[in-house]
Design a protein around this motif. Structure first.
Motif, mmCIF file in Angstrom:
data_model
loop_
_atom_site.group_PDB
_atom_site.id
_atom_site.type_symbol
_atom_site.label_atom_id
_atom_site.label_comp_id
_atom_site.label_asym_id
_atom_site.label_seq_id
_atom_site.Cartn_x
_atom_site.Cartn_y
_atom_site.Cartn_z
ATOM 1 N N LEU A 112 0.812 -1.219 0.000
ATOM 2 C CA LEU A 112 0.000 0.000 0.000
ATOM 3 C C LEU A 112 0.844 1.266 0.000
ATOM 4 N N VAL A 113 2.141 1.127 0.275
ATOM 5 C CA VAL A 113 2.973 2.325 0.391
ATOM 6 C C VAL A 113 3.029 3.062 -0.945
ATOM 7 N N GLY A 114 2.871 4.385 -0.870
ATOM 8 C CA GLY A 114 2.961 5.203 -2.077
ATOM 9 C C GLY A 114 1.662 5.308 -2.842
ATOM 10 N N LYS A 115 0.610 4.686 -2.331
ATOM 11 C CA LYS A 115 -0.674 4.798 -3.022
ATOM 12 C C LYS A 115 -1.568 5.787 -2.272
ATOM 13 N N ASN A 116 -2.380 6.507 -3.009
ATOM 14 C CA ASN A 116 -3.307 7.433 -2.374
ATOM 15 C C ASN A 116 -4.716 6.848 -2.434
ATOM 16 N N PRO A 117 -5.663 7.492 -1.722
ATOM 17 C CA PRO A 117 -7.017 6.918 -1.649
ATOM 18 C C PRO A 117 -7.601 6.627 -3.029
ATOM 19 N N GLN A 118 -7.263 7.475 -3.993
ATOM 20 C CA GLN A 118 -7.775 7.273 -5.337
ATOM 21 C C GLN A 118 -7.328 5.924 -5.911
ATOM 22 N N GLU A 119 -6.047 5.622 -5.689
ATOM 23 C CA GLU A 119 -5.547 4.340 -6.189
ATOM 24 C C GLU A 119 -6.129 3.175 -5.410
ATOM 25 N N PHE A 120 -6.401 3.416 -4.107
ATOM 26 C CA PHE A 120 -7.074 2.384 -3.320
ATOM 27 C C PHE A 120 -8.394 2.029 -3.981
ATOM 28 N N ILE A 121 -9.117 3.092 -4.372
ATOM 29 C CA ILE A 121 -10.426 2.882 -4.983
ATOM 30 C C ILE A 121 -10.264 2.128 -6.307
ATOM 31 N N ASN A 122 -9.318 2.585 -7.116
ATOM 32 C CA ASN A 122 -9.120 1.958 -8.415
ATOM 33 C C ASN A 122 -8.727 0.495 -8.280
ATOM 34 N N ARG A 123 -7.916 0.198 -7.236
ATOM 35 C CA ARG A 123 -7.458 -1.177 -7.079
ATOM 36 C C ARG A 123 -8.395 -2.006 -6.206
ATOM 37 N N LYS A 124 -9.526 -1.364 -5.856
ATOM 38 C CA LYS A 124 -10.531 -2.053 -5.044
ATOM 39 C C LYS A 124 -9.943 -2.624 -3.758
ATOM 40 N N ILE A 125 -9.134 -1.810 -3.105
ATOM 41 C CA ILE A 125 -8.604 -2.213 -1.807
ATOM 42 C C ILE A 125 -9.698 -1.999 -0.780
ATOM 43 N N SER A 126 -10.044 -3.067 -0.091
ATOM 44 C CA SER A 126 -11.244 -3.044 0.721
ATOM 45 C C SER A 126 -10.935 -2.533 2.125
ATOM 46 N N MET A 127 -10.830 -1.210 2.228
ATOM 47 C CA MET A 127 -10.466 -0.616 3.504
ATOM 48 C C MET A 127 -11.391 0.541 3.812
ATOM 49 N N SER A 128 -11.767 0.683 5.081
ATOM 50 C CA SER A 128 -12.550 1.844 5.482
ATOM 51 C C SER A 128 -11.841 2.543 6.629
ATOM 52 N N PHE A 129 -11.970 3.856 6.655
ATOM 53 C CA PHE A 129 -11.276 4.638 7.674
ATOM 54 C C PHE A 129 -12.276 5.598 8.311
ATOM 55 N N ILE A 130 -12.457 5.474 9.619
ATOM 56 C CA ILE A 130 -13.294 6.419 10.359
ATOM 57 C C ILE A 130 -12.345 7.413 11.020
ATOM 58 N N PRO A 131 -12.162 8.589 10.434
ATOM 59 C CA PRO A 131 -11.166 9.495 10.992
ATOM 60 C C PRO A 131 -11.642 10.156 12.283
ATOM 61 N N GLU A 132 -10.660 10.644 13.017
ATOM 62 C CA GLU A 132 -10.912 11.318 14.287
ATOM 63 C C GLU A 132 -11.775 12.562 14.063
ATOM 64 N N ASP A 133 -11.440 13.311 13.005
ATOM 65 C CA ASP A 133 -12.146 14.553 12.719
ATOM 66 C C ASP A 133 -13.313 14.240 11.787
#
Lengths: 507, 360, 313
Positions: free
Chosen positions: A322-343
């Protein structure tokens, strides 16, 4: 202890915000030389009541007496002149000024600053209350504990005889809490009246002399600590019997899905904030992350979610780097991750948009064509409202007008909707009432049963110990140990949060 | 008497419009006082303004001609402002758009009309977008403050045209007078219903921007980025690309207005081509709450004010600058009125009464 | 180029930089209070036109300056009321003020075009060579042989610097701009501080404008400021909100402003219109360079542009 009349007396205080009655004819009496706990859930009206005593809000009606005289506190200045000082949860300090400058701020001393002379006066107070502050340190270089001590010093220097501490332990390690309690006892000895706002039962039982319980904007009762117990206080606070224990479900999966190795990252100023973290996370496991605020939790989450620049190290999720990838690439590569941020409103959601558009935020990438499709998002919104019991006037209502708990439900509902295999949650229950907290714990456990790998960042050690399978402690950007939550002790975790390695503690 | 400020619950559309109308009426009363100080009857002046703007077919046409660039440029500004990118550089984007279009018109003036005009429109868009992309690039790359950069770009554009007008592009046939040659007939936009065809372009653009902002993915991304760049990052929006794209559009649309002004209104390029439209459009875009349909309404009203005040100028001898003053006053009042849609003021006497009531 | 010419150029740069200096100092004061007032151009124009109007009709330099300061302050008052009391968007409010100021100046100035200030009036702004300082070789001529407003400009910068960094009120002001909630909690009167410094800032902008119409040009012409107000806003960033650095920035830009005209006589064949672009180009370049690196010391006041409301909830 209860002789004489009250030093601070608030009578029939009412305060309304818009359509919400935050305080409904509340009353409170505090004596000097006592530590008085104000106990209540979020939204019970503790903060509002105390903000009126410290001159920040002005009551719509009611009376405040200090030392027997009725006072009108329409600004913090008038409050401090009447001897009332408040230590807010979010410290009211100016980062780019030194401790000394922060103390002198707003203080009447002629035109020039005359730092020397003031310093001597301040040192006297420091001796009297046994406070330890480096007066020439810049606030941005201070730890949370140091900032808090500075706030207390600042308030005492202005001659406060009534000190209000708003959830002061929320951001402290157990060791820092011990130090704070020492200071509070010292203030009590010096005949100050100390008001301690909290919702942590054990701390209230430890430090308070008397306890006033608030619920839904009303004063429920004031009790002597000796004559009550945590169960009674909790029931008064919540309004019905509750089960305070957190349920830990058994693990049913045992394969590892996330590997992090030697993760390093620098912040904008070039300071290393993550110093080589190595850990793994299994499917159907909840890994807790404990640490003092600002130890690298935020950076760790954002690094995993592709939002923080990584200097070196590896992050492997189900065999994919995952290093060097941004959320956009996560989406494109269908990386199944969700993030509930503090803010939640500043990062997870768009405050001024409605539920539909906020759900669209995670969906529109996947639809075809140049245009957004709001219909599926709207039906999804209705589903989430039903499933998580979100209180909202409708799906087209701006979410900034919802309560904190409902906002969190919207966020959680949207993120879980994508059926992630990895869920990163940063402070998911912060600021929520007990019911909603437990609802969220249940949801996390449910996901765990489905095999989701969960990283759970929290500040409350009780929930970490109760909910997680393992707890990873980080201090100053380093992992000081990963312990089995079933065997974890608060004292040990506290020491590790302060930077003591797990092995050192064991010795 | 003591007072304090209290948050209001959500207000209805009707209340909102009432507050807005009150603000405009107050602005007109204030400008009326201003006119009164000049020793004139505000009612005469206002009615003369209305007459000057709508009183005859010719005046009405003139009002529309003035509204066209205002509408188009406001649309461009609205796109940037939606992203909270404070594009103050529309003035320069208009000028460079006009400059690029003029280059085509002056060099290929004998080309077939349709082809020439389309090429000029393309060149206008290109020029404006180029001028918009420069500050956008700095902002996207280093976070450079766009307010000042876009503004400085205006001055550079104007000096550039001045240089051309006095130097390389000076019309040799103008006998030393510093002006650029007039366009050929082919390079001038045709008329439709008495007004040049720019009004059709303005309407098409309004529809386009409306659909773009409300229903397109890019428009959605711009709106999200405008609210919070952290959320945008979190949602996988490419921030740099979004900034660049929206400024390409914003500047390009302003550039189209520049082409239209050069082609249809002045028939040449000059330093006066934009005449402050880039700044006025900021007001109109804001007053219209960045909503395309409202942009038409506000722009026509403002154009009427400008047209009316130029009539009043000759009739009453009031400086045309008075239009600016009245516009700014309206903007002040509307800006201020926003407060009353969110908050109300509670006076302490009222509070005490309330206190007594609850005591009973 | 010989030394005499260079000294004359640098001296002229100081004069050309003086209106920028006043405006920059005014905007520093405003921004230190946490308010971004983009109406500098408008306030300068208001000051310029009112200064000229009063200077023309009374022939009294002091009254003219007071009128200019009041005019700038009046513009700032509109801005302060909108942004502090009514919490309007600061960017748009500032732009509205610039439009208002431009209109106001065009309006009042309509009758002033072509008028000349009296000899008696201009006598108030004759060059005064300062004793001792004025005798320093080269520097004396460049910096200490000027009209009184240039000296007031120096003095304002020094006083503002001392005020910000060495006084109690200056400390409070910095806190208001950084973190108004903290200042408020420390019983600093935030609203009062904001109003006061926005108004004073506006008054300085007004004086900066008046320097143009009364001393520098000195006749009234439409749009006499020609974008100097905007350059002043950029100079605030350039000087990282520090009054001492503002002096340097203002004089640097004063030099850039006049370099085109100065070089014309020296045989360099570049159009003056190209040279006229230089200050704007350099402003952009400086802003870009400044934005390369971000550090705490040169950061803008943290609450800049944000309204403050105690009872927010």
């Amino acid at each position: 202890m209860t002789n004489g009349s009250a030093y601070v007396s608030m009578k029939d205080i009412t305060k309304i915000f818009g359509t919400v009655t935050a305080n409904d004819r509340m009353s409170l009496d505090v004596l000097n030389g006592e530590i008085h706990a104000l106990l209540g859930e979020n939204g019970a009206g503790k903060g509002t009541l105390m903000n009126m005593l410290s001159g920040i809000y002005i009551p719509d009606s009611g009376h405040i007496f200090i030392d027997g005289k009725e006072v009108q506190l329409s600004s913090p200045r008038e409050a401090i002149n009447a001897g009332v000082g408040m230590i807010h949860q979010h410290f009211k300090l100016v980062d780019v000024l030194t401790a000394l400058e922060n103390i002198l701020l707003g203080y009447k001393t002629g035109i020039l600053l005359r730092k020397r002379e003031r310093e001597a006066e301040i040192r006297k107070i420091m001796d009297r209350f046994q406070l330890d502050v480096d007066l020439n340190k810049y606030v941005y270089d201070m730890s949370v504990g140091e900032k808090q001590t500075l706030e207390i010093l600042k308030t005492l220097y202005r001659g406060a005889k009534v000190l209000i501490l708003d959830e002061p332990t929320a951001v402290l390690t157990p060791q820092e809490t011990v130090r704070l309690f020492k200071i509070m006892r010292r203030m009590k000895e010096q005949d100050c009246a100390v008001i301690f706002i909290s919702h942590k039962m054990n701390e209230v039982m430890e430090i308070a002399d008397r306890v006033t319980v608030l619920r839904k904007g009303r004063t429920i009762d004031t009790l002597n600590k000796q004559e009550t117990d945590p169960q009674e206080l909790t029931e008064l606070m919540v309004g019905r019997p509750v089960d305070l224990s957190i349920n830990r479900t058994a693990r049913v999966f045992d394969n590892k899905v996330l590997f992090v190795k030697g993760l390093r990252a620098l912040n904008e100023e070039g300071v290393e904030v993550l110093k080589g973290l190595t850990f793994d996370l299994g499917a159907g496991e909840i890994l807790g992350v404990a640490g003092i605020a600002g130890s690298g939790q935020k950076e760790l989450c954002e690094a995993l979610a592709g939002l923080y620049r990584i200097k070196e190290g590896e992050i492997t999720f189900k065999g994919e780097n995952l290093v060097g990838k941004n959320p956009q690439e996560f989406i494109n590569r269908k990386i199944s991750m969700s993030f509930i941020p503090e803010d939640r409103l500043g990062m997870g959601l768009v405050a001024s948009m409605d539920m539909v558009d906020n759900i669209l935020l995670k969906q529109y990438h996947y639809s075809q064509g140049l245009f957004v499709k709001r219909k599926p998002a709207a039906s999804k919104a209705k589903e989430i409202i039903k499933k998580l019991d979100v209180q909202t006037p409708g799906v087209n209502h701006p979410i900034k007008n919802l309560s904190g708990g409902n906002i969190q439900k919207v966020l959680l509902g949207r993120e879980l909707d994508s059926h992630p295999e990895l869920l990163i949650t940063a402070y998911p229950v912060r600021g929520l009432d007990i019911n909603t907290c437990h609802k969220i714990y249940d949801i996390l456990n449910e996901e765990k049963q489905k095999g989701v790998a969960i990283l759970y960042i929290a500040e409350d050690l009780d929930s970490l110990i109760g909910l997680c399978d393992r707890i990873m402690v980080i201090s100053n950007g380093e992992i000081t140990g990963i312990v089995d939550a079933r065997l974890a002790e608060k004292k040990q975790l506290g020491a590790m949060m302060l930077g003591k390695k797990e092995e050192e503690y064991a010795v | 008497m003591q007072f304090r400020i209290v948050k209001k619950p959500e207000i209805s559309q009707k209340q909102y419009i009432m507050i807005l109308l009150t603000a405009i009426v107050l602005a007109l009363i204030t400008s009326g006082l201003f006119i009164l100080i000049l020793g004139l009857n505000p009612f005469y002046v206002y009615s003369a303004m209305i007459k000057g703007a709508f009183g005859s077919t010719y005046r009405l046409e003139q009002t529309v001609v003035k509204a066209i660039p205002l509408i188009i440029v406001s649309l461009g500004i609205a796109i940037a402002f939606k992203m909270k990118f404070w594009n103050i550089g529309a003035e320069g984007q208009i000028v460079v758009g006009a400059l690029f279009a003029s280059y085509i018109a002056l060099n290929y003036g004998e080309a077939p009309r349709a082809l020439l005009l389309v090429a000029m429109l393309g060149a206008g868009f290109l020029g404006g977008s180029l001028w918009g992309l420069i500050p956008a690039f700095f902002k996207a790359r280093w976070g450079t403050n766009e307010v000042i950069v876009t503004l400085m770009m205006n001055y550079i554009a104007l000096k550039w045209v001045t240089y051309l007008q006095y130097g390389p592009w000076k019309d040799s046939a103008s006998m030393g007078f510093p002006k650029i040659a007039n366009f050929t007939q082919n390079a001038i936009l045709p008329k439709l219903l008495g007004v040049h065809i720019g009004w059709v372009i303005a309407l098409i653009l309004t529809a386009f921007v409306f659909i773009f902002m409300n229903y397109s993915k890019k428009g959605f991304e711009i709106a999200v980025l405008g609210e919070s760049s952290n959320t945008a990052r979190y949602a996988g929006i490419n921030i740099s690309r979004t900034i660049l794209f929206s400024m390409l559009l914003s500047g390009g649309i302003a550039g189209l207005a520049g082409m239209i002004q050069a082609s249809a209104v002045s028939n040449t390029l000059s330093v006066e081509i934009s005449g402050g439209v880039g700044y006025t459009a900021i007001i109109t875009a804001w007053l219209a709450a960045l909503k395309p349909p409202w942009i038409i309404v506000v722009s026509v009203l403002f154009a009427a004010m400008v047209q009316g005040s130029s009539f009043v100028q000759t009739a009453f001898g009031i400086s045309a600058a008075s239009a600016l003053v009245i516009q700014a006053l309206i903007l002040f009042f509307v800006l201020g009125s926003d407060f009353f849609t969110k908050y109300k003021i509670a006076f302490s006497s009222e509070l005490l009464a309330h206190g007594k009531e609850t005591k009973k | 180029m010989n030394t005499v010419l260079v000294i004359a150029f640098l001296k002229a740069a100081v004069i050309a930089g003086t209106p920028l200096l006043f405006a920059t100092l005014g905007e520093i004061m405003t921004e230190r209070a946490g308010n971004l007032n983009l109406g500098v151009e408008g306030m300068m124009l208001m000051g310029a036109v009112m200064g000229f109007q009063v200077g023309y009709s009374t022939s009294n330099p002091l009254l003219a300056l007071i009128a200019a300061a009041l005019a700038g302050g009046a513009g700032a008052l509109i801005f302060a009321f909108l942004t502090v009391s009514l919490r309007s968007n600061q960017v748009v409010s500032g732009l509205a003020l610039t439009i208002f100021g431009t209109g106001f100046a065009g309006f009042v100035g309509q009758g002033l075009v072509g008028l000349k200030l009296s000899e008696k009036f201009s006598a108030g702004f004759l060059k005064i060579k300062l004793p001792l300082l004025g005798d320093i070789p080269a520097l004396g001529e460049i910096f200490f042989n000027h009209d009184i407003l240039v000296y007031i400009g120096y003095l304002t910068a020094i006083i503002l610097g001392l005020y910000l960094y060495n006084t109690r009120n200056g400390l409070n002001l910095r806190a208001v701009g950084e973190n108004p909630a903290a200042a408020d909690a420390a019983s600093v009167r935030v609203t009062r501080y904001k109003y006061l410094h926005i108004l004073l800032g506006g008054a300085l902008c007004g004086i900066g404008g008046a320097y143009l119409s009364l001393v520098y040009v000195p006749v009234w012409q439409e749009n006499i400021t020609a974008g100097r107000g905007w350059i002043a806003v950029a100079l605030v960033i350039f000087s990282s909100w520090n009054p001492y650095k503002a002096v340097f920035g203002a004089f640097l830009f004063g030099g850039l402003d006049i370099i085109g005209f100065r070089l014309q006589g020296t045989g360099i064949v570049i159009s003056q219109y190209i040279f006229a672009m230089i200050p704007y180009l350099v402003t952009i370049i400086i802003l870009v360079v400044v934005s390369f690196k971000k550090d705490r010391k040169n950061a803008p006041p943290k609450s800049l542009g944000e309204p403050y409301f105690r009872e927010e909830r």
